[in-house]
Enzyme design. Structure first.
Site, short mmCIF file in Angstrom:
data_model
loop_
_atom_site.label_atom_id
_atom_site.label_comp_id
_atom_site.label_asym_id
_atom_site.label_seq_id
_atom_site.Cartn_x
_atom_site.Cartn_y
_atom_site.Cartn_z
N TYR A 137 1.82 -5.95 13.19
CA TYR A 137 0.71 -5.17 12.63
C TYR A 137 -0.13 -4.57 13.74
O TYR A 137 -0.49 -5.23 14.72
CB TYR A 137 -0.15 -6.05 11.73
CG TYR A 137 -1.14 -5.27 10.90
CD1 TYR A 137 -0.73 -4.25 10.07
CD2 TYR A 137 -2.50 -5.57 10.95
CE1 TYR A 137 -1.63 -3.52 9.31
CE2 TYR A 137 -3.41 -4.86 10.18
CZ TYR A 137 -2.97 -3.83 9.37
OH TYR A 137 -3.87 -3.13 8.62
N ARG B 91 -3.21 -3.01 13.71
CA ARG B 91 -4.68 -3.03 13.73
C ARG B 91 -5.12 -4.45 14.07
O ARG B 91 -5.22 -5.31 13.20
CB ARG B 91 -5.26 -2.57 12.39
CG ARG B 91 -4.99 -1.10 12.10
CD ARG B 91 -5.71 -0.60 10.87
NE ARG B 91 -5.39 0.79 10.61
CZ ARG B 91 -4.39 1.22 9.83
NH1 ARG B 91 -3.62 0.32 9.22
NH2 ARG B 91 -4.15 2.49 9.66
N ASP C 33 -1.88 -5.26 3.60
CA ASP C 33 -1.97 -5.51 5.04
C ASP C 33 -2.81 -6.74 5.37
O ASP C 33 -3.73 -7.11 4.63
CB ASP C 33 -2.57 -4.29 5.75
CG ASP C 33 -1.59 -3.13 5.83
OD1 ASP C 33 -0.37 -3.37 5.66
OD2 ASP C 33 -2.02 -1.99 6.06
N HIS D 278 -4.40 -13.77 14.34
CA HIS D 278 -3.55 -12.59 14.35
C HIS D 278 -2.83 -12.51 15.70
O HIS D 278 -3.11 -13.25 16.62
CB HIS D 278 -4.38 -11.34 14.12
CG HIS D 278 -4.93 -11.26 12.73
ND1 HIS D 278 -5.71 -10.21 12.31
CD2 HIS D 278 -4.83 -12.09 11.67
CE1 HIS D 278 -6.07 -10.41 11.04
NE2 HIS D 278 -5.55 -11.54 10.65
N GLU E 30 -9.39 -4.91 5.21
CA GLU E 30 -9.11 -3.81 4.29
C GLU E 30 -7.98 -4.17 3.35
O GLU E 30 -8.04 -3.90 2.15
CB GLU E 30 -8.77 -2.55 5.10
CG GLU E 30 -8.92 -1.25 4.33
CD GLU E 30 -10.36 -0.87 4.08
OE1 GLU E 30 -10.61 -0.08 3.14
OE2 GLU E 30 -11.25 -1.35 4.80
N ASP F 26 -5.46 -7.75 6.98
CA ASP F 26 -6.79 -7.59 7.57
C ASP F 26 -7.80 -7.47 6.43
O ASP F 26 -7.44 -7.60 5.25
CB ASP F 26 -6.86 -6.39 8.51
CG ASP F 26 -6.46 -5.07 7.83
OD1 ASP F 26 -6.35 -5.04 6.59
OD2 ASP F 26 -6.25 -4.07 8.55
N GLU G 178 0.80 -1.22 0.00
CA GLU G 178 0.00 0.00 0.00
C GLU G 178 0.83 1.28 0.00
O GLU G 178 0.48 2.25 -0.65
CB GLU G 178 -0.93 0.05 1.23
CG GLU G 178 -1.99 -1.02 1.27
CD GLU G 178 -1.57 -2.15 2.17
OE1 GLU G 178 -2.45 -2.75 2.79
OE2 GLU G 178 -0.36 -2.44 2.27
#
Length: 758
Positions: A308, A310, A86, A355, A90, A88, A13
């Site tokens: 990570y 989030r 990433d 996670h 998103e 997740d 990203e």
């Protein structure tokens, strides 16, 4: 690591993440950044086919066409494309959008690689085990995006029509606003109640130098409560205690073990960073992003320092637990290492146990050794994460606790008063050798107290009685930290939404910070009341939490996303029809339009309330609210004009508040009062402040004229690449004021609907 025929193209990203990954992968890979999403719903229309199973109509935005073109060109010469966004929902959706926009498939093979830390070992493992795109995660993100668009497009336009243009509503943000507003109304309705506490200083009667200690009244005669509601009652009790005989009723000694807090999740990191450093949720996440994406460490190169950021999981990888335990044993000793690793279970709904919690990628990188390589904010946050991760695997702290109950027998009273005293002594520091949670500070007070050696039935002598009057306090206003905790406890939002939600309700002018407390503005009350009135069953904690749970079921392949959206739409659509008939928010006044003699009414505009002709649009006359007079307020500021030492008063003018000499007009001393934005000037590091001119609001350095930095565009936050101030450059673009980074506001965390209302 898998090798492809020809160079592998890796897409991430952000440019910062791309730089770190390039250093790890080497020359056989080309790493490029998509700079966030490359496809999205259109800005100017709904983009969702409500009558066709809510099919989203994605487009490639104009500012991303060149990005996609460049990625396609790079893919043509690559042997294989790796989508390394990433880990997740998103990130999964961004990978899917990339594959769709680039036309990846049979003619151009691609793989999805996922890693939770940007280190050589984690990246190698990810590329050794690529996978396909997880469409369940993509569908969960699509469902959320469509839900948010339905609210953002449909409900926001109700606010535009009924209050003013540019307002926004959101599934999570509007519930967060409601929580803040309802707390404020609790505070306004609160009626303080008087109550009294009584303390007594006692000592052994042995000699004049005997150790004194403090006690507190814990029970009235014949009761186990010490409820005193008036001065008269307090005076009577005080008189009894002054005449009473004192003796020890009981002494209880015990050992208490305190366990360490679990490692950080997104929400607990935001809460602790707020308590310790005063960081906003947005600032915390921006700094955490920089630590995750990588920093240049001498002798190591560019490497990600944390996992990570989030996440709502408390899980630590077994290899991480083993590494941390070995570090503890080597640095602090075996006594500080529990017999078995601590394993924490996540309680929050929808948490993804696969996670990890937030931890350092290598516990060997102690904060002190990293200080020279990190900015001040990065060093603070990295130290916090490192300490919490190490402490969570350390031994319990052990306290020796003493509790003493004392009888105070007053003349003429058949039953004694009960007093208590307690003290706590730290026997073994355990995890506290490394980390003490900020919220534990108040519980440490007893550790500073000590008690003399006391035994049952020992007599005591009174030194002083200390009655103290109090009044009950209203419930406290929410801070960002406590609001995030409340949202999480009620299942509202997810790790990726907490920081944008905090920013949105403030950026829209619904809520402002008073110190660290969140206080609703008048506009916030107006917007909330309209939403609650027109959509009573939609913007509630229960309904929003249920929708989050159903999106989690989509992510785990238990449900399809269109029925979830249909369920929401069935609730929303009838209210939208009713809302069309609602009255616009406006107030009648006694003012008369000087152009057509019609009554003037108060309406909301971009800069607050204004007077508008009631016949609008036939008569377009409008003017500021002249009747809103602000009296001058005397301040402690001294006039800085030569040979003048008079005090100054605070006044309000057309360009905001200012200070004026009390001797004006004899003395012309004046100066503006500037509002600090919290950002540092990219030129000289001074405070960036709000300024006003005839053209409106702009930003500049507080050190003007020595520094000439100004910005006429909105400030966004720390640059994802270098951490300096980034600003908007157009409606959909952003740029750094220091380095050459360019991207979109979304990368810096600008909330949903910012584009529509900008």
């Amino acid at each position: 690591m898998a090798k492809a025929k020809g160079k592998g193209l890796v897409i991430v990203e952000s440019p910062a993440k791309a730089r770190t990954l390039s250093g790890i992968l080497g020359k056989n890979f080309e790493v490029k950044a998509s700079v966030g999403h490359v496809r999205d719903l259109p800005k100017s229309r709904l983009g969702v086919d409500v009558d066709n199973n809510f099919e989203p109509r994605y487009i490639i935005p104009k500012d991303k066409k060149e990005v996609v073109k460049g990625l396609k060109a790079a893919a043509k010469t690559a042997g294989i494309v790796y989508l390394a966004t990433d880990p997740d929902r998103e990130g999964e959706a961004i990978s899917w959008h990339l594959a769709e926009a680039m036309g990846l498939g049979d003619d151009k093979p691609y793989e999805r690689v996922e890693f939770h830390e940007i280190t050589a070992d984690a990246v190698k493992a990810a590329f050794d085990h690529p996978r396909r795109i997880d469409m369940a995660l993509v569908d969960a993100q699509q469902g959320r995006r469509v839900l948010d668009r339905l609210v953002g497009y449909k409900v926001s336009r109700v606010l535009w029509n009924k209050i003013r243009y540019g307002l926004s509503a959101g599934r999570v943000q509007s519930v967060a606003l409601r929580i803040v507003v309802e707390r404020e109304r609790e505070i306004e309705a609160f009626v303080a109640q008087e109550y009294w506490t009584i303390g007594a200083d006692l000592a052994r009667p042995a000699d004049a130098d005997a150790q004194a200690f403090a006690t507190r009244l814990a029970g009235l005669p014949g009761t186990k409560k010490a409820e005193i509601g008036s001065r008269e009652q307090a005076d009577a009790v005080t008189a009894d205690l002054r005449a009473a005989a004192y003796a020890v009723r009981s002494v209880t000694k015990k050992q208490q073990n305190r366990k360490p807090s679990p490692p950080f999740t997104t929400s607990t990191l935001q809460q602790e960073a707020s308590r310790r450093f005063g960081f906003s949720a947005k600032r915390t996440m921006a700094v955490a992003q920089q630590l995750y994406e990588g920093q240049n460490i001498p002798g190591t190169g560019q490497v990600g320092l944390i996992t990570y950021m989030r996440t709502d999981s408390l899980n630590l990888a077994e290899v991480a637990r083993t590494e941390i335990r070995a570090f503890i044993a080597g640095k602090y000793g075996e006594d500080f290492t529990p017999d078995a690793p601590r394993i924490y279970k996540t309680r929050s709904k929808g948490a993804q146990e696969a996670h990890e919690a937030i931890r350092p990628t290598s516990v060997a990188r102690e904060p002190a050794a990293m200080k020279a390589s990190l900015s001040t904010d990065q060093f603070k946050l990295y130290g916090l994460i490192w300490q919490r991760a190490v402490a969570c695997q350390m031994a319990d702290a052990i306290f020796d606790q003493v509790s003493v109950e004392i009888d105070a027998t007053a003349p003429g009273r058949p039953d004694p008063y009960l007093l208590r005293a307690s003290a706590s002594h730290l026997r073994f520091a355990g995890f506290r050798q490394v980390y003490i949670e900020a919220s534990d500070a108040a519980t440490d007070e007893d550790e500073e107290k000590s008690l003399p050696e006391l035994n049952e039935r020992d007599p005591l002598r009174l030194l002083a009685v200390k009655p103290e009057q109090h009044f009950t306090e209203p419930p406290p206003r929410y801070t960002e930290a406590t609001l995030v905790r409340t949202l999480e406890e009620n299942g509202i939002g997810r790790p990726s939404t907490f920081a944008p939600t905090m920013s949105t309700i403030q950026d829209r002018g619904y809520v402002k910070k008073d110190g660290r407390a969140l206080k609703p503005e008048e506009l916030g009350f107006v917007v909330n009341d309209m939403l609650v009135q027109l959509f009573p069953d939609v913007f509630t904690a229960k309904f929003t939490s249920r929708m989050e749970d159903e999106l989690d079921e989509v992510a785990s392949s238990k449900r399809e996303w269109p029925p979830v959206v249909q369920e929401f739409w069935n609730e929303l659509e009838p209210y939208l029809k009713i809302a069309d008939e609602a009255q616009r928010v406006e107030e009648q006044t006694d003012e008369i339009c000087e152009k057509c003699q019609s009554p003037m009414i108060l309406r909301w505009g971009r800069f607050g309330k204004f007077l508008s002709c009631s016949t609008y649009p036939e008569c377009k006359n409008a003017r500021p609210v002249d009747g809103e007079v602000v009296e001058p307020v005397l301040t402690d500021e001294v006039c800085q004009m030569p040979d003048c030492t008079s005090l100054m008063v605070k006044k309000r003018g057309p360009y905001g508040e200012f200070l004026e000499c009390t001797r004006y007009p004899e003395c012309k001393g004046r100066r503006a009062i500037f509002v600090k934005t919290g950002f540092a000037c990219p030129k000289d590091g001074g405070d960036v402040i709000e300024r006003k001119s005839r053209r409106g609001l702009f930003y500049g350095c507080a050190n003007y004229p020595n520094c000439d930095f100004t910005s006429g565009t909105r400030l966004l936050g720390p640059c994802p690449s270098c951490g300096n101030l980034a600003v908007a450059s157009g409606k959909a673009n952003a740029k750094c004021t220091k380095c050459d980074w360019k991207g979109t506001p979304e990368e810096i965390g600008e909330p949903e609907l910012a584009k529509a209302s900008a």
